[in-house]
Design a protein around this motif. Structure first.
Motif, PDB file in Angstrom:
ATOM      1  N   LEU B 141      26.621 -27.362  23.342  1.00 16.05           N
ATOM      2  CA  LEU B 141      26.148 -26.164  24.059  1.00 16.05           C
ATOM      3  C   LEU B 141      25.271 -26.576  25.238  1.00 16.05           C
ATOM      4  CD1 LEU B 141      25.029 -23.862  21.055  1.00 16.05           C
ATOM      5  CD2 LEU B 141      27.239 -23.889  22.254  1.00 16.05           C
ATOM      6  N   SER B 142      25.257 -25.695  26.303  1.00 14.46           N
ATOM      7  CA  SER B 142      24.338 -25.940  27.424  1.00 14.46           C
ATOM      8  C   SER B 142      22.934 -25.573  26.985  1.00 14.46           C
ATOM      9  CB  SER B 142      24.727 -25.063  28.624  1.00 14.46           C
ATOM     10  OG  SER B 142      24.448 -23.707  28.295  1.00 14.46           O
ATOM     11  N   ALA B 143      21.946 -25.981  27.742  1.00 12.70           N
ATOM     12  CA  ALA B 143      20.549 -25.711  27.410  1.00 12.70           C
ATOM     13  C   ALA B 143      20.304 -24.214  27.282  1.00 12.70           C
ATOM     14  CB  ALA B 143      19.627 -26.321  28.463  1.00 12.70           C
ATOM     15  N   ARG B 144      20.860 -23.436  28.227  1.00 11.02           N
ATOM     16  CA  ARG B 144      20.672 -21.987  28.213  1.00 11.02           C
ATOM     17  C   ARG B 144      21.330 -21.381  26.981  1.00 11.02           C
ATOM     18  NH1 ARG B 144      17.024 -19.014  30.373  1.00 11.02           N
ATOM     19  NH2 ARG B 144      17.518 -19.154  32.602  1.00 11.02           N
ATOM     20  N   GLU B 145      22.555 -21.902  26.658  1.00  9.21           N
ATOM     21  CA  GLU B 145      23.285 -21.398  25.487  1.00  9.21           C
ATOM     22  C   GLU B 145      22.489 -21.646  24.197  1.00  9.21           C
ATOM     23  OE1 GLU B 145      27.866 -21.903  27.192  1.00  9.21           O
ATOM     24  OE2 GLU B 145      26.945 -23.466  25.961  1.00  9.21           O
ATOM     25  N   ARG B 146      21.881 -22.874  24.075  1.00  9.73           N
ATOM     26  CA  ARG B 146      21.099 -23.193  22.872  1.00  9.73           C
ATOM     27  C   ARG B 146      19.935 -22.228  22.731  1.00  9.73           C
ATOM     28  NH1 ARG B 146      20.595 -29.622  23.647  1.00  9.73           N
ATOM     29  NH2 ARG B 146      22.824 -29.886  23.979  1.00  9.73           N
ATOM     30  N   GLU B 147      19.328 -21.891  23.948  1.00  7.33           N
ATOM     31  CA  GLU B 147      18.186 -20.986  23.936  1.00  7.33           C
ATOM     32  C   GLU B 147      18.616 -19.596  23.459  1.00  7.33           C
ATOM     33  OE1 GLU B 147      14.301 -21.211  26.785  1.00  7.33           O
ATOM     34  OE2 GLU B 147      16.299 -21.698  27.562  1.00  7.33           O
ATOM     35  N   VAL B 148      19.779 -19.127  24.009  1.00  5.06           N
ATOM     36  CA  VAL B 148      20.316 -17.818  23.608  1.00  5.06           C
ATOM     37  C   VAL B 148      20.619 -17.831  22.114  1.00  5.06           C
ATOM     38  CG1 VAL B 148      22.276 -16.229  23.856  1.00  5.06           C
ATOM     39  CG2 VAL B 148      21.213 -17.211  25.905  1.00  5.06           C
ATOM     40  N   MET B 149      21.218 -18.953  21.607  1.00  5.60           N
ATOM     41  CA  MET B 149      21.585 -19.041  20.185  1.00  5.60           C
ATOM     42  C   MET B 149      20.343 -18.971  19.295  1.00  5.60           C
ATOM     43  SD  MET B 149      23.815 -21.903  18.235  1.00  5.60           S
ATOM     44  CE  MET B 149      23.663 -22.109  16.483  1.00  5.60           C
ATOM     45  N   ARG B 150      19.276 -19.698  19.706  1.00 10.76           N
ATOM     46  CA  ARG B 150      18.045 -19.711  18.919  1.00 10.76           C
ATOM     47  C   ARG B 150      17.494 -18.284  18.782  1.00 10.76           C
ATOM     48  NH1 ARG B 150      12.735 -19.858  20.225  1.00 10.76           N
ATOM     49  NH2 ARG B 150      13.171 -20.056  22.444  1.00 10.76           N
ATOM     50  N   LEU B 151      17.499 -17.555  19.995  1.00  9.83           N
ATOM     51  CA  LEU B 151      16.924 -16.209  19.987  1.00  9.83           C
ATOM     52  C   LEU B 151      17.798 -15.236  19.196  1.00  9.83           C
ATOM     53  CD1 LEU B 151      15.649 -16.204  23.679  1.00  9.83           C
ATOM     54  CD2 LEU B 151      14.236 -16.095  21.604  1.00  9.83           C
ATOM     55  N   VAL B 152      19.124 -15.372  19.337  1.00  6.98           N
ATOM     56  CA  VAL B 152      20.037 -14.515  18.559  1.00  6.98           C
ATOM     57  C   VAL B 152      19.822 -14.736  17.073  1.00  6.98           C
ATOM     58  CG1 VAL B 152      22.469 -14.120  17.946  1.00  6.98           C
ATOM     59  CG2 VAL B 152      21.808 -14.313  20.365  1.00  6.98           C
ATOM     60  N   ALA B 153      19.729 -16.042  16.659  1.00  4.76           N
ATOM     61  CA  ALA B 153      19.585 -16.387  15.244  1.00  4.76           C
ATOM     62  C   ALA B 153      18.267 -15.887  14.688  1.00  4.76           C
ATOM     63  CB  ALA B 153      19.694 -17.906  15.058  1.00  4.76           C
ATOM     64  N   SER B 154      17.247 -15.788  15.572  1.00  5.61           N
ATOM     65  CA  SER B 154      15.966 -15.324  15.066  1.00  5.61           C
ATOM     66  C   SER B 154      15.907 -13.784  15.069  1.00  5.61           C
ATOM     67  CB  SER B 154      14.813 -15.912  15.889  1.00  5.61           C
ATOM     68  OG  SER B 154      14.871 -15.373  17.189  1.00  5.61           O
ATOM     69  N   GLY B 155      17.037 -13.121  15.434  1.00  5.14           N
ATOM     70  CA  GLY B 155      17.107 -11.668  15.265  1.00  5.14           C
ATOM     71  C   GLY B 155      16.831 -10.840  16.521  1.00  5.14           C
ATOM     72  N   SER B 156      16.703 -11.497  17.678  1.00  5.32           N
ATOM     73  CA  SER B 156      16.420 -10.724  18.900  1.00  5.32           C
ATOM     74  C   SER B 156      17.685 -10.030  19.426  1.00  5.32           C
ATOM     75  CB  SER B 156      15.872 -11.650  19.995  1.00  5.32           C
ATOM     76  OG  SER B 156      14.724 -12.317  19.532  1.00  5.32           O
ATOM     77  N   SER B 157      17.503  -8.849  20.016  1.00  3.28           N
ATOM     78  CA  SER B 157      18.642  -8.136  20.606  1.00  3.28           C
ATOM     79  C   SER B 157      18.913  -8.716  22.000  1.00  3.28           C
ATOM     80  CB  SER B 157      18.337  -6.636  20.732  1.00  3.28           C
ATOM     81  OG  SER B 157      17.266  -6.465  21.642  1.00  3.28           O
ATOM     82  N   SER B 158      20.090  -8.408  22.565  1.00  4.22           N
ATOM     83  CA  SER B 158      20.460  -8.932  23.884  1.00  4.22           C
ATOM     84  C   SER B 158      19.458  -8.484  24.928  1.00  4.22           C
ATOM     85  CB  SER B 158      21.873  -8.456  24.274  1.00  4.22           C
ATOM     86  OG  SER B 158      22.786  -9.028  23.383  1.00  4.22           O
ATOM     87  N   LYS B 159      18.991  -7.224  24.767  1.00  7.74           N
ATOM     88  CA  LYS B 159      18.030  -6.671  25.718  1.00  7.74           C
ATOM     89  C   LYS B 159      16.740  -7.477  25.682  1.00  7.74           C
ATOM     90  CE  LYS B 159      18.159  -1.997  26.177  1.00  7.74           C
ATOM     91  NZ  LYS B 159      17.807  -0.640  25.682  1.00  7.74           N
ATOM     92  N   GLU B 160      16.267  -7.779  24.481  1.00 12.61           N
ATOM     93  CA  GLU B 160      15.027  -8.553  24.341  1.00 12.61           C
ATOM     94  C   GLU B 160      15.199  -9.950  24.907  1.00 12.61           C
ATOM     95  OE1 GLU B 160      13.213  -6.629  20.209  1.00 12.61           O
ATOM     96  OE2 GLU B 160      14.824  -8.133  20.106  1.00 12.61           O
ATOM     97  N   ILE B 161      16.356 -10.524  24.639  1.00  6.71           N
ATOM     98  CA  ILE B 161      16.623 -11.879  25.126  1.00  6.71           C
ATOM     99  C   ILE B 161      16.612 -11.893  26.645  1.00  6.71           C
ATOM    100  CG2 ILE B 161      18.345 -13.760  25.194  1.00  6.71           C
ATOM    101  CD1 ILE B 161      19.245 -12.797  22.382  1.00  6.71           C
TER     102      ILE B 161
END
Lengths: 507, 201
Positions: B141-161
């Motif tokens: 994964l790219s750095a940005r993708e890993r960041e998005v994955m971490r936030l998704v996995a921790s339960g954040s919505s797309s809007k919050e991300i």
């Protein structure tokens, strides 16, 4: 009676011969007693040879002198009083003291009489010798009394019971110690055989047998019996009896000397019970330690049995079971069951309660058994147990359980001594042999050893070199060995501790 | 590769009984009289399990366990204990042993435990393989993708991300699709699970 030096005088005629027949004259002259003839004034007119000898004066120094010249002045009054009596008739016998020519005094007994013709006749006997004898007798009696008092004092001071019987077994002497033990006095029993009542009826036979052995010719006989105190309590007495015989070899007295061993025997019983109890407690403690070890030892064969059984089931589950393999598996199971049984036997022999009676025992076998019991522990401690047993050791006398207990203690000590070493390991060597007519067991390890200071403290209760442990082992071990007539001692030796113990052979 | 049952016991009778039982049940068996011999032989991460006696002269069972873990070897250990060794067995289990059996034990129970230990080994091995795979995908994964994955996995919505990262919701959605695809997750729950199994770094 006649003395050699009186011999020449016998032929000599007295200067003034009395009338009468010559043979009578000679008889008087040779009489053993002195014969004096005096006039009424007491002046001597004649004296025979014996008289001269008694008075210690020659005849010529006597004749013409008076009785008063020879007696002490204080006796003169008595002499006159007697003379008065004699003049009235009759005679008198009295003792006098005569002053001899050499100045010495000699006691005499004089029988006086005054004849009708006015002659005063005295028959004089030297009683010096008799008095001496009398005094000897008195002195002898006094000495005898003193000796009897002395003997009485000894008999009554002695803590030993002393009993003297005559040939009919009647009581002659019953000393203070006897009185103390029985609460009875000598006067109550003397001259009778009532002292037999002191002995419990069931022990009379034994006493009779002991006496019979004495009469049979043994010089002394020892036996033990009870005496009953007046208050009913029993005292245990150890007797040593002997006979006193007269010149003809007939028994005149039986003398018994006894020691009251009641307290001693009780103390011995108590200390033996105490030792038995201490030993039992220690066995329990050791058994506790062994229990963990044995549970492990027992679990191994049981686990193997269960596992082989599982393997057998697996084999039989196959469509065409390999039967020889199943049989071999069953064989393994039976081997392991026997192995478990041996473990249990060891433990049971060890903690077996009950009075351990001494008996003949094969020391090598006991050593092997103890080593067998500890072999797994030695192995898991990395210690090798080696045996060097005497090829032909006669049986020893002892209590095998005690000996095994002592061995387990020494072996456990040895194994633990070497665990202190970095890396563990080491060797324990047990040897059997003979020393000074006794069987010898030696346990030596390759641990740090025993220095002189440790050896001196090794048998103090609660002295221990182990990090854990009660330190009660070795003192009890030594007591157990000594109770069996042996000895247990450490050898000052380093490195490598050496402990020895001995046990007597059965013979 | 067939799994091996490693038997380590100082008692010769029990050791050969165990070997016979296991072999008759069809297992491959290797047996050792003490811990040292076992450790010398067992240097690679072979599949299998270890039947280990707790109380042995030389190295104890616990010391063998420690040495294995020190080498990173994770073969499940079934301890065999005498009945006095329960505290030791408890410590062994706390240190990661899968099981302990108090001797004596029936052949069936023993085989059952061995099967279970082997199953655990099997499971652990596939789990490890899976983690390696997930980690490998994550690395792609790219750095940005890993960041998005971490936030998704921790339960954040797309809007919050989008707000946190300062990018548009549409861009977040696009990253999420890539992440799901690259990680091989078919739904959000799967992605959360995969995120938990990524080895760090």
């Amino acid at each position: 009676m006649s003395e050699p030096r009186a011999q020449p005088r016998r032929d000599r005629r007295p200067p003034k011969a009395a009338s009468g027949d010559a043979s009578l004259r000679e008889l008087i002259e040779n009489a053993p007693d002195g014969v004096f003839i005096a006039d009424l004034e007491g002046r001597y007119v004649d004296v025979n040879a014996a008289g001269c000898r008694i008075f210690g004066h020659p005849r010529e120094r006597i004749i013409g002198r008076t009785i008063m010249d020879f007696i002490p002045p204080e006796d003169v009054a008595r002499l006159f009083a007697i003379r008065e009596g004699l003049l009235r008739g009759g005679d008198n016998v009295a003792e006098w003291t005569i002053r001899r020519e050499d100045g010495t005094l000699t006691p005499v007994e004089v029988s006086d009489t005054i004849l009708s013709d006015g002659r005063w006749v005295g028959f004089v006997r030297d009683i010096g010798r008799r008095q001496e004898l009398e005094q000897d007798v008195l002195r002898g009696a006094e000495q005898l009394r003193a000796e009897r008092n002395f003997v009485d004092a000894i008999l009554d001071t002695a803590a030993t019971l002393i009993l003297v019987l005559d040939r009919e077994a009647r009581l002659v002497r019953f000393n203070k110690a006897c009185e103390t033990v029985t609460g009875l006095s000598q006067t109550e029993l003397i001259g009778s055989t009532r002292w037999f009542d002191l002995i419990p009826a069931e022990e009379l036979d034994g006493v009779e047998r002991a006496t019979a052995r004495l009469r049979g010719g043994e010089s002394f006989v020892e036996h033990v019996n009870h005496w009953r105190h007046r208050d009913g309590s029993l005292r245990l007495i150890r007797w040593r009896n002997t006979l006193i015989k007269d010149a003809q070899g007939e028994v005149s007295f039986l003398i018994g000397t006894g020691i009251d061993i009641t307290d001693q025997v009780r103390a011995e019983d108590e200390s033996r019970l105490h030792l038995e109890e201490a030993s039992r407690l220690q066995r329990l403690q050791t058994a506790n330690e062994l229990a963990t070890m044995l549970a492990h030892q027992l679990n191994q064969p049981l686990a193997a049995i269960a596992t082989y059984a599982g393997a057998g089931q697996q084999l039989l589950a196959h469509a065409a079971p390999d039967l020889p393999k199943v049989a071999a598996t069953l064989e393994r199971i039976s081997e392991q069951a026997l192995r478990a049984g041996a473990v249990i036997r060891h433990l049971r022999a060890f903690v077996g309660r009950g009075r351990a009676e001494p008996g003949p025992m094969d020391l090598n076998a006991v050593v092997q058994e103890a080593c067998g019991l500890l072999a797994p522990q030695a192995r898991s401690s990395g210690v090798s147990l080696a045996l060097d047993l005497a090829a032909s050791l006669p049986p020893v006398r002892g209590v095998d359980v005690y000996v095994e207990q002592v061995l387990l203690n020494l072996l456990t000590n040895a194994i633990e001594a070497m665990q202190g070493d970095a890396g563990g390991g080491g060797t324990v060597l047990v040897t059997t042999g003979e020393i000074e007519g006794k069987a010898l067991v030696t346990v030596r390890d390759s641990g740090p050893g025993i220095d002189a200071a440790t050896a001196a403290r090794l048998f103090e209760p609660f002295f221990t070199r182990k990090a854990h442990g009660l330190g009660v082992g070795l003192p009890i071990c030594r007591s157990l060995i000594e109770a069996q007539g042996g000895r247990l001692w450490p050898e000052v030796h380093a490195p490598g501790a050496i402990l020895h113990f001995t046990l007597p052979f059965t013979s | 590769m067939t799994p091996t049952v490693f038997v380590v016991d100082d008692d010769e009778a029990l050791r050969s009984a165990l070997v016979q039982l296991l072999e008759s049940a069809g297992f491959a068996v290797a047996s050792y009289a003490d811990g040292l011999a076992f450790l010398e032989d067992c240097v690679d991460d072979r599949p299998g399990c270890v039947l280990l006696d707790v109380a042995m002269p030389g190295l104890s069972g616990l010391e063998v366990q420690e040495a294995l873990r020190g080498r990173g070897l994770r073969a499940p250990i079934v301890f065999l204990t005498g009945h006095g060794d329960i505290p030791m067995a408890v410590r062994a289990v706390q240190a990661g042993a899968v099981d302990f059996l108090e001797k004596p034990v029936t052949g069936a129970a023993l085989l059952e435990r061995v099967r279970r230990a082997l199953a655990i080994d099997q499971e652990q091995r596939s789990e490890r393989a899976l983690r390696q795979e997930i980690t490998a995908r994550h690395r792609r994964l790219s750095a940005r993708e890993r960041e998005v994955m971490r936030l998704v996995a921790s339960g954040s919505s797309s809007k919050e991300i989008a707000r946190v990262l300062g990018i548009s919701v549409r861009t977040v959605e696009a990253h999420r699709v890539h992440v799901m695809h690259k990680m091989g997750a078919s739904n959000l729950a799967e992605l959360v699970s995969l995120a938990g199994r990524c080895d760090p770094g």
